[in-house]
Design a protein around this motif. Structure first.
Motif, PDB file in Angstrom:
ATOM      1  N   LYS A  94       8.731 -62.934 106.379  1.00 28.47           N
ATOM      2  CA  LYS A  94       7.868 -61.974 105.685  1.00 28.47           C
ATOM      3  C   LYS A  94       6.986 -61.210 106.673  1.00 28.47           C
ATOM      4  N   GLY A  95       6.453 -61.920 107.673  1.00 27.87           N
ATOM      5  CA  GLY A  95       5.613 -61.261 108.666  1.00 27.87           C
ATOM      6  C   GLY A  95       6.397 -60.297 109.527  1.00 27.87           C
ATOM      7  N   MET A  96       7.596 -60.695 109.960  1.00 28.22           N
ATOM      8  CA  MET A  96       8.404 -59.851 110.834  1.00 28.22           C
ATOM      9  C   MET A  96       8.894 -58.605 110.104  1.00 28.22           C
ATOM     10  N   ALA A  97       9.208 -58.739 108.817  1.00 28.03           N
ATOM     11  CA  ALA A  97       9.631 -57.568 108.050  1.00 28.03           C
ATOM     12  C   ALA A  97       8.513 -56.535 107.988  1.00 28.03           C
ATOM     13  N   ARG A  98       7.294 -56.972 107.729  1.00 24.30           N
ATOM     14  CA  ARG A  98       6.170 -56.029 107.684  1.00 24.30           C
ATOM     15  C   ARG A  98       5.978 -55.352 109.047  1.00 24.30           C
ATOM     16  N   LYS A  99       6.207 -56.071 110.116  1.00 20.48           N
ATOM     17  CA  LYS A  99       6.108 -55.482 111.451  1.00 20.48           C
ATOM     18  C   LYS A  99       7.127 -54.367 111.624  1.00 20.48           C
ATOM     19  N   HIS A 100       8.258 -54.488 110.934  1.00 17.20           N
ATOM     20  CA  HIS A 100       9.316 -53.479 111.023  1.00 17.20           C
ATOM     21  C   HIS A 100       9.196 -52.404 109.942  1.00 17.20           C
ATOM     22  N   GLY A 101       8.154 -52.451 109.123  1.00 17.98           N
ATOM     23  CA  GLY A 101       7.888 -51.363 108.193  1.00 17.98           C
ATOM     24  C   GLY A 101       8.450 -51.522 106.797  1.00 17.98           C
ATOM     25  N   PHE A 102       8.917 -52.721 106.461  1.00 15.39           N
ATOM     26  CA  PHE A 102       9.369 -52.972 105.093  1.00 15.39           C
ATOM     27  C   PHE A 102       8.933 -54.373 104.695  1.00 15.39           C
ATOM     28  N   ALA A 103       9.363 -54.825 103.536  1.00 24.05           N
ATOM     29  CA  ALA A 103       8.988 -56.150 103.039  1.00 24.05           C
ATOM     30  C   ALA A 103      10.197 -57.061 103.068  1.00 24.05           C
ATOM     31  N   ALA A 104       9.937 -58.360 103.157  1.00 27.77           N
ATOM     32  CA  ALA A 104      10.956 -59.370 102.907  1.00 27.77           C
ATOM     33  C   ALA A 104      10.401 -60.292 101.836  1.00 27.77           C
ATOM     34  N   SER A 105      11.263 -60.725 100.933  1.00 34.50           N
ATOM     35  CA  SER A 105      10.797 -61.579  99.848  1.00 34.50           C
ATOM     36  C   SER A 105      11.826 -62.648  99.532  1.00 34.50           C
ATOM     37  N   PHE A 106      11.298 -63.841  99.231  1.00 36.23           N
ATOM     38  CA  PHE A 106      12.126 -64.969  98.802  1.00 36.23           C
ATOM     39  C   PHE A 106      12.038 -65.162  97.291  1.00 36.23           C
TER      40      PHE A 106
END
Length: 445
Positions: free
Chosen positions: A229-241
């Protein structure tokens, strides 16, 4: 050793100390590095009730941990994991996982990690060691607009609105994200193995390698969710489980594979052939017997039940089978030496500590009681007349609350706290629209 890590990383100016609450949310503090030695030596303190907050981070209205007890503190000490980097942050920082104890040094029974430790100790008392691996499914999501959608590929500049099962193109579209993610897993010593694209829109799966330390396996899963989740935000989008962000696509599961070694390091499920031993059957029997009562663990949120529908790649019937992915419990084929059980019920939105406690606790109870499972199924489980996993959140809460078997697996305090939390969330989620529910679950679970 922990102090040495910080001395080897003088660039780290702040640390985060964090424990998992009942929903798997990291709760803790930000501490300047110059005070880190004190945290390592003495631990830190915050209220026992902090591990029993609802999904919004609010106190449980009728919890005895709050006003009735004066909101007493627990003592939180570092786990054996020690410090690790937080590569998703722009400034060099370190995370120190912690877990909760009472003032007199006893483990706090409301801590999910302590629940797993108690079950692992039951295995140890019998000279047994669980070996665990997990499959982590998640979605990459552009949540910048009103409707969720797959992010634009940094590589192509395009947004491909299609499910692409086992597509190399889908992986390559987000190659920079996955490259950074795997580098971060190596830095954090999380054993990330194969990555694949899954059947959902922007859905991927990464396997965590098998581990003969169940505590570490659960740590890995918890930390992996935070990292993704943190790395996705760093790349400009979201990750969700979250279990099911899109109505028209399959949801995310968290499948757990496990075997059990005896004191000589031999797999107690291995009989030299494809069938497996009596212990394997009894472990399966325990898992099936506990499945209805532990459904709340595997589907802990309102959105979880959108995934648990027939024909959506999530099991709904209580059954098992050999090499059958429609069954709730699957016995994979392959080398007899690696004979194992795959538990397929949990969604990606679970707390890994509570989930693994429920699975391993049910399996051990089945072995202890010699529980015989029904005959393994063949064919499509959705087309069979089977006992069903609870289909609503309210049913699952009631089943967990009144279960005699759950009392053999979880401490009374954790059962009480989890039920109070879920009843409060059930009440307030009913006041929200579907979109508002998605908004809260997207970033939390």
């Amino acid at each position: 050793m922990m102090k040495n890590w910080l001395r080897k990383h003088p660039e780290v100016r702040t640390i985060r100390v964090a424990a998992a609450d009942l929903n798997g949310q990291p709760r803790g503090k930000r501490v300047p590095t110059r005070f880190a030695d004190k945290v390592v030596e003495d631990g830190t303190r915050f209220p026992l009730s902090v591990l029993n907050l609802d999904i919004w981070g609010e106190d449980i209205d009728d919890s005895p941990l709050v006003f009735d007890s004066g909101d007493a503190d627990g003592v939180l000490k570092p786990t054996e994991r020690g410090f690790m980097p937080m590569p998703w942050l722009s400034s060099p920082s370190a995370l120190l996982p912690i877990w909760m104890f009472r003032e007199d040094g006893r483990p706090y029974d409301g801590d999910p990690r302590q629940a797993l430790r108690a079950v692992v100790n039951r295995y140890k008392a019998r000279g047994l060691t669980p070996v665990v691996a997990m499959e982590m499914e998640f979605f990459l999501i552009d949540d910048s607009g009103r409707n969720l959608q797959i992010p634009i590929s940094p590589r192509s500049g395009k947004r491909r609105k299609a499910a692409e099962t086992l597509s190399i193109r889908a992986l390559d579209a987000f190659d920079s994200f996955f490259t950074d993610l795997y580098d971060a897993c190596e830095e954090m010593d999380i054993p990330a193995d194969t990555a694949i694209s899954e059947a959902g829109l922007g859905q991927f799966e990464i396997n965590l390698m098998h581990c003969d330390d169940a505590m570490r396996a659960a740590d890995d899963a918890w930390l992996f969710k935070i990292l993704v989740k943190g790395m996705a935000r760093k790349h400009g989008f979201a990750a969700s489980f979250m279990a099911k962000p899109y109505e028209d696509y399959s949801g995310s599961g968290l499948h757990t594979h496990f075997s059990v070694l005896d004191a000589d390091g031999e797999n107690i499920f291995d009989d030299g052939g494809p069938r497996g031993t009596d212990d394997l059957r009894h472990a399966v029997g325990g898992c099936l017997r506990a499945m209805s009562d532990s459904a709340l663990v595997f589907a802990p949120h309102a959105n979880s039940y959108d995934r648990m529908v027939p024909g959506a790649h999530a099991p709904t019937g209580i059954c098992w089978g050999y090499e059958n992915r429609t069954a709730a419990v699957r016995i994979p084929s392959g080398s007899h030496k690696a004979r194992r059980i795959e538990h397929r019920v949990a969604g990606g939105d679970v707390n890994p500590y509570i989930m693994l406690t429920a699975i391993l606790g049910a399996a051990l109870t089945g072995i202890e009681d010699g529980v015989e499972p029904p005959e393994p199924i063949t064919g499509n489980a959705y087309a069979l007349d089977l006992p069903q996993i609870p289909g609503t959140w309210a049913e699952a809460i009631d089943a967990f609350d009144t279960s005699e078997m759950m009392k053999r697996i979880f401490a009374p305090e954790l059962i009480r706290n989890f039920v109070l939390t879920k009843r409060q969330e059930l009440h307030y989620m009913a006041e929200l629209t579907q979109q508002e529910q998605v908004d809260i679950y997207l970033d939390t679970v």
